[in-house]
Design a protein around this motif. Structure first.
Motif, short mmCIF file in Angstrom:
data_model
loop_
_atom_site.label_atom_id
_atom_site.label_comp_id
_atom_site.label_asym_id
_atom_site.label_seq_id
_atom_site.Cartn_x
_atom_site.Cartn_y
_atom_site.Cartn_z
N LEU A 862 0.82 -1.21 0.00
CA LEU A 862 0.00 0.00 0.00
C LEU A 862 0.85 1.26 0.00
CD1 LEU A 862 -2.66 -1.13 2.64
CD2 LEU A 862 -2.84 -1.22 0.14
N HIS A 863 2.13 1.14 0.36
CA HIS A 863 3.02 2.30 0.47
C HIS A 863 4.21 2.18 -0.47
CE1 HIS A 863 0.94 3.55 4.23
NE2 HIS A 863 0.81 2.25 4.40
N VAL A 864 4.06 1.42 -1.55
CA VAL A 864 5.20 1.11 -2.40
C VAL A 864 5.82 2.36 -3.01
CG1 VAL A 864 3.77 0.68 -4.45
CG2 VAL A 864 6.01 -0.42 -4.23
N ASP A 865 5.01 3.35 -3.37
CA ASP A 865 5.55 4.57 -4.00
C ASP A 865 6.48 5.30 -3.02
OD1 ASP A 865 5.24 6.54 -6.36
OD2 ASP A 865 4.96 7.79 -4.59
N THR A 866 6.02 5.45 -1.77
CA THR A 866 6.84 6.12 -0.76
C THR A 866 8.10 5.33 -0.45
OG1 THR A 866 4.83 7.03 0.20
CG2 THR A 866 6.81 7.11 1.55
N LEU A 867 7.95 4.02 -0.34
CA LEU A 867 9.10 3.17 -0.01
C LEU A 867 10.18 3.28 -1.07
CD1 LEU A 867 7.18 0.02 1.26
CD2 LEU A 867 8.67 1.47 2.64
N ILE A 868 9.80 3.18 -2.32
CA ILE A 868 10.79 3.24 -3.41
C ILE A 868 11.50 4.58 -3.41
CG2 ILE A 868 11.01 3.36 -5.93
CD1 ILE A 868 8.94 1.13 -6.10
N THR A 869 10.74 5.65 -3.25
CA THR A 869 11.35 6.99 -3.27
C THR A 869 12.36 7.15 -2.14
OG1 THR A 869 9.33 7.92 -4.22
CG2 THR A 869 10.86 9.45 -3.17
N LYS A 870 11.97 6.74 -0.94
CA LYS A 870 12.86 6.93 0.21
C LYS A 870 14.07 6.00 0.15
CE LYS A 870 9.34 8.77 3.34
NZ LYS A 870 9.97 10.09 3.51
#
Length: 942
Positions: A862-870
């Motif tokens: 559910l948080h893949v976009d944030t995880l990849i960016t960080k």
């Protein structure tokens, strides 16, 4: 009258018919008990129940037929003992025919067959008929099963049945051979595992006709298989087969199937051991060793036939690699011999090959090839474990080789292996090592000590570390310890007598050797006490003398008071204390505590010290530093050992813990105080100690130069109470949380949560008899994380990172099964922690998130976009550890569902190209691994 009697006879049948029809039509539940009771009372028979069910059993609707048979089967389970043989035959024929019915009917049919199998009147031959019908007609379908039955459950259940009696052998073994010979991997594995289980029950009689086929199938799977699992299961099955043949009791005129079976194995394998290309040498050796490992009789048979062949092959081959392969095979057979005991040593198969084996071993030890040397060392260890196999001359020669390998070989593998072998063999042959190795090591130490005064620079003491390691490695027997321990202590004392004193690393090397000896001595109470009463006073004497406030100090005296040296000595003292009996520990504590409280040096060797030893009063900073050694001792004592002058000692420790002159001393005092608190029994005295500590902490935290020391005391006292679930721990934890907003102590308070959740190595350890509850981390999480989260939301922006750091430390050390249910509510804070500029917070959070990517993929998706960016941002962090952890998380991301990741694949592959050029090799390695996984994402077969 006749009409009335007829009506009475028909009435029960009418009632039966009504019950049956109501149940079948779903209008009544559970009439089986009533019907069974009527059958038992004689109102009607089981066959009349079948007649009453007749229409339902012929119904075109499968569910109706299933309910009818279900009722009948439930009745049979209660009434099977009433059935006559004729009734059993009819019912079994009926049920066998129903096995061809709709799959909804089958469970009830199987239940009925189970009930009939319990009948004592079951005619001979019907059991076989039933089994054939089940295997032929029942087809199992496990994926959408609502009851959660898995394929593995069915396999294990069926295997238990098939392995329950030898009577199944004639039907099962042909099927197993057929399955092993199939091309389906799962069928091969299941069949070999089932064969393994059956061999525990079957005997020679059942296996006899199938042995050639079973051996042919197993041999082929080991020789030709592309699966290591199949090979392993095949070898296990061969071992079980041989064990089964070994334990069977033979008549005098019966054929020995074990002998003929082993002869077939030898015939098919031994010629491969002689092939020049050695292509099938390892599969053959594995098969032979699997058979030999089944019993003493099998081992003797195989070993006596194979060893001469391998010994001959060793001499035929001149290359080291080929000799290593052959010696490794020989080593495998030698290890198998260790499993069996022989009353007469001359009965052992190895006795006849003793001289040849020793010759091969010594040839390997002197070979320049390192890998062959390693096999030679392992062979020496195994031969040495065989009673009376090595002569005194062999042992003397072997010790000489171990000495040479420990000092003259550059390759680290050889000397590490030589040290391990020395420790193992010294336990078995202490006299050989005392006579031939200890004197040589003692001479080397004396040479090094004399060279120390003449030499300087990096070339001196080149053999020194290995000599120390060799001494500690062989200190595995009480008689050897009594020779090596004085040597090590004498060497440490005499290091100060030359004009050039050693450095910190050299002193630490001696202490590390003492540490290993102390660990070895823990196995034997007598050796443990000998080490303690010999080493501890000597170490204390050295450092007490070094701490004397003299104008001139030798280099060694300064070295002895360094933090790292004192920490290593403390570890030696703690190890030497933890395994003492309470009585012996009481003797020791009666000397050591007065030494620190009153300066009583009478029990120390060479106690001609100038000045007084008063570490808690007006002693020098050097003397105060020695409280670290007191901490190591008293915090390692058993809980039931009474400590003299405890009130005074606790008061002195409390005062020193808030002394600002020496952080090392104050921290050691705080840890010692906390360690004693943790072990102290509940009661008034403990409450008084706690009140003194709280007052001291509050006074120190209020203001002044001792805030840092007071905080350290708070931290260690809190940990001592958290570990034992003391009620005051919650109050102290709240006080610690309050310091997260403190401008000066906030970052240290955040790091303090790492200490509270971690296992210590010096104090408050289970090995040191501290009271450590098993689930203290879970309890700390439950009690305190909600408050941490609330504090984060309420805190000013400039101190929010402290809360994130504390939370990250708690979550990182929490067992993952505890964290997973709370993950949805905490994940947003963890993601925010990744943006914290503190590298410690970043690293702790990354370490927490990586396993969660593997264990909670749905939540993390559910948080893949944030995880990849960080993660990508942190892969360019100034900290190498953070870069590595971020790339490892990028790798772990590929375990999330592929459809979620595919939109990010091009972006990630481009971004991961940059760390491929990182200046650190470890970073580049992680980048290659992560980028490779992202490249494969979505490809066929990935």
């Amino acid at each position: 009258m006749a009409a009335a009697a007829a009506l009475e006879a028909v009435a029960p049948l009418g009632t039966l018919w009504g019950l049956v029809q109501d149940f079948v039509m779903g209008q009544q539940e559970g009439p089986a008990d009533q019907v069974a009771a009527d059958v038992k009372s004689g109102s009607y028979t089981v066959l009349q129940v079948v007649e009453a069910l007749g229409s339902s059993l012929e119904n075109p609707e499968p569910r109706t037929r299933a309910r009818g048979i279900q009722l009948l089967s439930q009745v049979l389970l209660q009434c099977h003992s009433l059935l006559l043989e004729k009734e059993v035959v009819h019912l079994i024929l009926f049920y066998e025919n129903r096995l061809k019915d709709h799959h909804l009917v089958i469970p009830s049919v199987l239940q009925g067959l189970r009930a009939l199998s319990l009948c004592v009147t079951l005619p001979p031959g019907l059991a076989v008929s039933v089994l054939k019908a089940i295997f032929q007609e029942v087809h199992v379908q496990p994926p959408n099963d609502p009851h959660g039955i898995q394929r593995e459950d069915l396999i294990l259940s069926l295997r238990a049945v098939l392995a329950s009696t030898p009577r199944f052998a004639e039907f099962l073994l042909p099927l197993l051979i057929e399955k092993v010979d199939s091309e389906i991997l799962s069928a091969k594995l299941d069949s070999l595992q089932t064969l393994n289980a059956c061999c525990a029950v079957y005997g020679q009689k059942e296996l006899k006709d199938f042995l050639p086929s079973l051996w042919a199938s197993i041999r082929r799977e080991v020789f030709q298989t592309a699966s290591e699992r199949v090979e392993a299961e095949g070898l296990a099955a061969l071992n079980s087969l041989t064990a089964c043949l070994s334990r069977s009791v033979l008549r005098a005129d019966a054929e020995d199937l074990l002998d003929s079976f082993l002869s077939n194995i030898l015939q098919d394998c031994r010629h491969h051991l002689c092939e020049p290309d050695m292509k099938l040498v390892w599969p053959s050796a594995k098969l032979l060793q699997a058979a030999a490992g089944a019993s003493a009789r099998a081992c003797d048979h195989v070993t006596s036939n194979v060893l001469p062949l391998l010994l001959e092959q060793f001499h035929k081959h001149s290359q080291s690699n080929q000799r290593r392969t052959i010696l490794e095979m020989i080593l495998g057979f030698l290890k198998l011999q260790q499993k069996w005991s022989y009353e007469d040593k001359d009965e052992r198969p190895l006795s006849g090959f003793k001289d040849q084996l020793c010759s091969l071993m010594f040839m390997a030890l002197t070979d320049p090839n390192t890998q062959l040397q390693l096999v030679g060392i392992r062979t020496l260890t195994v031969l040495g474990a065989q009673p009376d196999l090595l002569s005194s001359g062999d042992l003397e020669l072997a010790v000489g080789h171990l000495y040479r390998l420990s000092f003259l070989e550059e390759d680290s593998q050889s000397w590490v292996a030589a040290l391990e072998a020395s420790g193992t063999l010294a336990t078995l042959y202490p006299m050989a090592f005392s006579s031939h190795l200890v004197p040589r090591l003692a001479e080397d130490l004396c040479t090094e000590e004399s060279d120390l005064a003449r030499a300087d620079g990096p070339t001196r003491c080149s053999r020194h570390p290995r000599c120390l390691q060799a001494l500690s490695a062989i200190s595995t027997h009480p008689s050897i310890v009594k020779e090596t321990l004085p040597l090590l202590l004498q060497h440490l004392c005499q290091m100060n007598r030359g004009s050039v004193s050693p450095g910190t690393s050299e002193v630490i090397a001696v202490c590390q050797s003492l540490q290993q000896v102390a660990e070895n001595c823990q196995r034997d109470p007598e050796s443990c006490w000998y080490f303690h009463q010999t080493a501890v006073p000597c170490l204390l004497a050295l450092v007490v003398q070094a701490s004397a406030p003299e104008k001139e100090h030798s280099v060694l005296k300064k070295v002895l008071l360094e933090d790292e040296v004192l920490a290593t000595m403390a570890s030696v003292i703690a190890t030497a204390t933890t395994h003492l009996s309470p009585d012996l520990a009481s003797q020791s504590v009666a000397h050591i505590v007065p030494l620190f409280l009153d300066g009583n040096i009478s029990f120390l060797p060479e106690n001609s010290f100038s000045g007084r030893f008063q570490p808690f009063q007006d002693g020098s900073s050097g003397q105060r530093r020695l409280v670290a050694l007191l901490m190591a001792f008293v915090c390692s004592l058993p809980r039931n050992v009474e400590i003299p002058q405890l009130n005074r000692l606790m008061g002195e420790l409390l005062e020193l813990s808030c002394c600002q002159s020496c952080p090392f001393s104050s921290t050691a005092a705080a840890k010692c105080f906390a360690g004693l608190l943790n072990k102290h029994p509940a009661g008034q005295q403990l409450d008084e100690f706690l009140q003194l500590a709280v007052d001291k902490v509050e006074a120190g935290l209020s203001s002044g130069p001792c805030r840092s020391q007071a905080f350290t005391l708070l931290l260690w006292v809190t940990k001592a109470l958290v570990l034992r679930y003391h009620p005051l721990s919650s109050c102290l934890t709240e006080r610690l949380m309050g310091l997260l907003s403190d401008p000066e102590l906030g970052p240290a308070a955040a790091d303090g949560f790492s200490l509270l959740m971690s296992d210590c190595t010096d104090v408050l350890t289970r090995a040191g008899h501290a009271e450590v509850r098993i689930m203290f981390r879970q309890r700390f999480f439950t009690d305190n994380v909600p408050a941490l989260v609330r504090g984060f939301h309420a805190a000013p922006q400039d101190v929010k990172p402290n809360y994130l750091k504390g939370l990250s430390h708690v979550l990182n050390r929490l067992p993952k099964p505890v964290l997973l249910p709370e993950l949805p509510t905490l994940l947003s804070l963890l993601l925010e922690a990744l943006s914290c500029p503190d590298s410690v917070v970043q690293l702790s959070t990354l370490s927490c998130l990586q396993p969660l990517l593997l264990e909670a993929p749905q939540v993390m998706s559910l948080h893949v976009d944030t995880l990849i960016t960080k993660f990508l941002n942190l892969s360019a962090s100034p900290s190498m550890a953070v870069r590595i952890a971020a790339l490892q998380c990028m790798h772990a991301l590929t375990r999330l569902p592929t459809p979620v990741l595919l939109p990010y694949k091009p972006q990630v592959i481009r971004a991961l190209a940059k760390p491929l050029d990182d200046k650190k090799r470890l970073v580049r390695k992680e980048a290659v691994s992560a980028r490779g996984e992202w490249f494969l994402l979505g490809s066929p077969g990935s």
